[in-house]
Design an enzyme around this catalytic site. Structure first.
Site, PDB file in Angstrom:
ATOM      1  N   CYS A   1       1.649  -3.086  64.904  1.00 14.63           N
ATOM      2  CA  CYS A   1       0.893  -3.462  66.096  1.00 14.63           C
ATOM      3  C   CYS A   1       0.528  -4.944  66.053  1.00 14.63           C
ATOM      4  CB  CYS A   1      -0.360  -2.584  66.185  1.00 14.63           C
ATOM      5  SG  CYS A   1      -1.335  -2.882  67.659  1.00 14.63           S
TER       6      CYS A   1
ATOM      7  N   CYS B   1      -4.086 -10.018  59.437  1.00 15.41           N
ATOM      8  CA  CYS B   1      -3.270  -9.493  60.527  1.00 15.41           C
ATOM      9  C   CYS B   1      -1.798  -9.892  60.422  1.00 15.41           C
ATOM     10  CB  CYS B   1      -3.824  -9.971  61.861  1.00 15.41           C
ATOM     11  SG  CYS B   1      -3.861 -11.757  61.981  1.00 15.41           S
TER      12      CYS B   1
HETATM   13  S1  SF4 Z   1      -5.972  -5.857  65.083  1.00  9.97           S
HETATM   14 FE1  SF4 Z   1      -3.774  -5.652  64.971  1.00  9.97          FE
HETATM   15  S2  SF4 Z   1      -3.487  -3.420  64.739  1.00  9.97           S
HETATM   16 FE2  SF4 Z   1      -5.534  -3.690  65.553  1.00  9.97          FE
HETATM   17  S3  SF4 Z   1      -5.256  -3.530  67.795  1.00  9.97           S
HETATM   18 FE3  SF4 Z   1      -5.224  -5.724  67.215  1.00  9.97          FE
HETATM   19  S4  SF4 Z   1      -3.077  -6.204  67.047  1.00  9.97           S
HETATM   20 FE4  SF4 Z   1      -3.265  -3.963  66.933  1.00  9.97          FE
END
Ligand code: SF4
EC number: 1.8.4.10
Length: 251
Positions: A129, A240
């Protein structure tokens, strides 16, 4: 500063080398943040620079510091589609107040449809993600810059404890610099700066959020807990993907 300007910048090959980062760190050793930040921006020592901001709990400090020297520096914000509404409102407030050159970065819509149609990838594959919503859009945007400012601070977590002010961005083969103006600031200094300049706080801070990212992946922390313990809680994940732990001294 003449020495600083003498750092060679080649038209071909890497923009900066590890040696340049070491020289910059040595050059500004012992300098106050405002002083060396001013020298870097006004002396164009790092080429075209962008600032990456999450508009999180402490972001106002770096945004204020940089905008007071040069408000035209682009401020890149990753619009992941998963932020707290409070973060978006805070972004708009600071952009207006500091006169920021705000640039919102969005994920590729086709990639999102192909790999995260439900919008729930964060719940079973947070790395994937983050890759879709943060890493790729930022890589694409940063490709046109020679350096980027980050708001990382050593006290935030053990993985950030030994970072230098200047380092090579390991995600970029062309030798982009990563600059960490607040790396040697502690929590007291951050608080004092907020008070001294009457900077607005992120609305979630008073609710116990010490480090603020996307809403599904952020929780409040208990007093005395590592400020970043509330990020991806329950997952073996601390960054991240924009910043990679364990790659000191160049992260
Ligand atoms: S922190 Fe990373 S895993 Fe969590 S919603 Fe945001 S982009 Fe997605």
């Amino acid at each position: 500063m003449n020495d600083a300007r003498a750092i060679d910048r080649l038209d071909t090959g890497p923009r900066f080398t590890e040696h340049d980062a070491i020289r910059l760190n040595r050059m500004f050793r012992g300098s106050e943040t405002e002083e060396w930040l001013g020298a870097v921006l006004e002396g164009n020592l790092a080429g075209d620079v962008a600032m990456v901001s999450s508009f999180g709990a402490e972001s106002a400090v770096l945004l204020h510091l940089v905008s007071r020297i040069d408000a035209s520096v682009p401020v890149l914000f990753l619009e992941t589609g998963k932020h707290f509404a409070e973060t978006l409102a805070y972004r708009d407030l600071l952009a207006e107040r500091f006169g920021l050159n705000l640039v919102n970065l969005y994920p590729d819509i086709e990639e999102l449809q192909a790999r995260d149609e439900s919008g729930l990838r964060w719940s079973y594959d947070p790395d994937g993600c983050c890759e879709l919503r943060k890493v790729r859009p930022l890589e694409k945007a940063l490709a046109r810059y020679d350096a980027s400012f980050t708001g990382r601070k050593a006290f935030q977590s053990s993985t950030r404890a030994n970072l230098p002010r200047f380092e090579l961005d390991t995600s970029d083969a062309q030798g982009r610099l990563k600059i960490n103006p607040l790396i040697d600031w502690d929590a007291e200094r951050i608080t004092a700066y907020f008070e001294q300049h009457d900077l607005p706080r992120h609305p979630l801070v008073e609710r116990g959020y010490a480090s603020i990212g996307c809403s599904p992946c952020t929780r409040a922390v208990a007093p005395g807990e590592d400020p970043r313990a509330g990020r991806w809680a329950g997952w073996d994940k601390v960054e991240c993907g924009i910043h990679k732990p364990g790659e000191e001294p160049f992260l």
